[in-house]
Design an enzyme around this catalytic site. Structure first.
Site, PDB file in Angstrom:
ATOM      1  N   GLU A 147       0.885  -1.246   0.132  1.00  0.00           N
ATOM      2  CA  GLU A 147       0.010   0.052   0.034  1.00  0.00           C
ATOM      3  C   GLU A 147       0.746   1.231  -0.070  1.00  0.00           C
ATOM      4  OE1 GLU A 147       0.807   1.572   2.870  1.00  0.00           O
ATOM      5  OE2 GLU A 147       1.852  -0.227   3.481  1.00  0.00           O
ATOM      6  N   GLU A 195       4.525  -0.477   1.260  1.00  0.00           N
ATOM      7  CA  GLU A 195       4.659  -0.726  -0.332  1.00  0.00           C
ATOM      8  C   GLU A 195       4.715  -2.331  -0.535  1.00  0.00           C
ATOM      9  OE1 GLU A 195       8.303   0.982  -1.893  1.00  0.00           O
ATOM     10  OE2 GLU A 195       7.757   2.932  -1.212  1.00  0.00           O
TER      11      GLU A 195
END
Lengths: 350, 350
Positions: free
Chosen positions: A174, A317
């Site tokens: 994310e 991420e």
């Protein structure tokens, strides 16, 4: 948009594959238990993949990006523009997860669920913007029911693509400025824990910033009056598009029988929501890395999860999970490739 | 045989490479510090390799094998024949370190410094047997001065081969039934710690077995009257050929400017001896994995060492270090490959 799929059954584990893998671990040329967690990982993957020889060669990484209205409350050390800027950085190969995906020969796709600014078309970036960020949950619900359903569905669609491509493992990542605030708020509601115990520095707040963030969450939770028994309502009121996307992806992965390697704090909060919606999802989750974000440990404990790595990372991420891929690969290689005592003619324990 | 080389100076670290690497870490597109230990690893490797772009692509693994006279005291869960049997298993690709070396595309060589039984010629196994195992240190010194010098020299020769082959990283492994007893005895002497605090289950002793092992060590230490100020005498009286080989390898690697990734309990004891002989060796050591063998933590603390991984492994062979290689590789890839804020056009912290 319908979300009835969320509570459909998860795939079953193969208990005979688990038993066979456990027996094989006892026959390999090493003292019993000497490979530590690697033995449990190989056995779990054998059960999940219904395979005598588990493998983690094809890895699919979906990074969900979106902006957060609550950023207006001054809860992040970085400006909101960074979300869209990082989407470009993912696509051009400059971000941490881009470098890692290349090293791991993994498939990397970025799904833009709602940056404030429009991002020009980019290779490997899917434009699935639901809105220009969520609404500011300090003032009202972060999203509508239809938006929540759309975000959950976007996660499911990512898993279906991964499954279609023959992935052995799914990693969700994310990106979204202010998303540790949303994740902390969700965790507070689902665990009935005080914001002061879950809010942390995120990308780098100082202690005053963390205290302010905790107050913003506390006031929002008082306003929305959420109950832990309704995780979808929690997601809708204080969540984010990318967090809901991860939640939908984890549920779909469990239903599709695709093992998941969960990343750090925000991903684990999405996993907690997924397990609250559909408890059997838990069986399909492995955990990659314990984040330096202090709230992570409480959320992991609620899921009875012990991540593979503790490297002090706090980046998101999907990067913490990506770091652990090679550990899973070596666990499989050892399980599949080591000789047994009988094959090697090595004497067993006295 | 001369051992004057042991105290020759170690290679110097490149401080300007360290400073440049540290500055670069602050410019990469991530919050400062968000890659945790990976940042420190990349910076350390940059200083050790005097490189802007550190790398760990070529890995050399030398596994030293030897038997121990003290096995006669009943201090191991496995019979002594296993040492030679495992040498064959290494060569045939069936052992854990064999599987891992193949996965990592690393060079693996096995150096037989003294199995009790002669092992037939095997590919990738060097027959450098010093004797048919050490003498039983419960009764007298484990080795003569000449034998110790020969073992140390064998470690140095392994490092010179690694250097010759252009290795970026050296890993030493060990195999030898009863060698946790020897390693514990060395650590007790060098740290002036009671055997009950350092002796552990090794390959799988029960609590009675561990207590017996501690008594054997205690009686041997009382007999030999070792002082912590003479690490070579400690190695000679209660050490093993493979442990001395590792010690010599670590010293030579530091002298040659070749970074070392230290494995578990036994390797760390060899590293402690190396640092006591030549303190600057410490600069060249990274640590791969915290062993489940309980004494490891004390020895690590004495070296102020924090291993990269904690996976509950307790196998030796270099396997814990080998597990950590990919973490080092990814640390380098991130350091070398990520975009800076300026390159990516990403906004910095508010």
């Amino acid at each position: 948009m319908e979300s009835n799929w969320l509570t459909q059954p998860c795939a079953a584990l193969n208990e005979s594959s688990r038993d066979a893998a456990l027996a094989r671990q006892g026959q390999l040329t090493k003292p019993p238990g000497a490979l530590g967690q690697l033995e449990a990982i190989a056995v779990q993957l054998a059960a999940l993949q219904a395979a005598a020889q588990p493998q983690v060669e094809r890895v699919h990484i979906s990074v969900f990006a979106a902006d957060h209205g609550v950023a207006a409350e001054g809860v992040s050390a970085f400006p909101q523009a960074v979300t869209a800027e990082m989407v470009r950085n993912f696509a051009r190969g400059g971000a941490a997860i881009s470098v890692m995906a290349k090293q791991l020969n993994a498939t990397l796709e970025v799904i833009n669920l709602g940056t404030v600014s429009v991002v020009e078309p980019l290779a490997n970036v899917r434009d699935e913007r639901i809105n220009a960020g969520t609404a500011n949950f300090a003032q009202g619900p972060a999203m509508t029911e239809a938006q929540l359903a759309q975000a959950l569905q976007a996660g499911r669609a990512a898993v279906l693509r991964a499954k279609q491509n023959g992935a052995h493992l799914f990693i969700g990542g994310e990106m979204g400025i202010a998303n540790t605030t949303a994740a902390s708020a969700i965790a507070c509601a689902l665990l009935q824990t005080a914001p002061a115990l879950l809010a942390g520095p995120g990308t780098g707040l100082d202690s005053n910033g963390v205290a302010h963030k905790a107050r913003v969450i506390e006031q929002a939770l008082a306003k929305h009056q959420l109950t832990q028994s309704d995780p979808l309502s929690v997601l809708r009121h204080v969540g984010g598009f990318e967090i809901a996307g991860l939640c939908g992806a984890y549920i779909a992965a469990a239903q599709q029988g695709l093992p998941v390697l969960v990343d750090g704090f925000i991903s684990t909060v999405a996993a907690l929501a997924a397990v609250r919606i559909n408890p059997d999802v838990r069986n399909w989750l492995l955990f990659g890395h314990t984040s330096a974000e202090p709230g992570h440990q409480r959320v992991l404990a609620a899921l009875d999860a012990q991540p593979v790595l503790q490297l002090g990372m706090r980046l998101g991420e999907g990067s913490g999970a990506a770091m652990a891929v090679h550990i899973l690969q070596l666990a499989c290689a050892l399980h599949n490739g080591m000789a047994t005592f009988a094959e090697a003619g090595v004497s067993e324990k006295d």
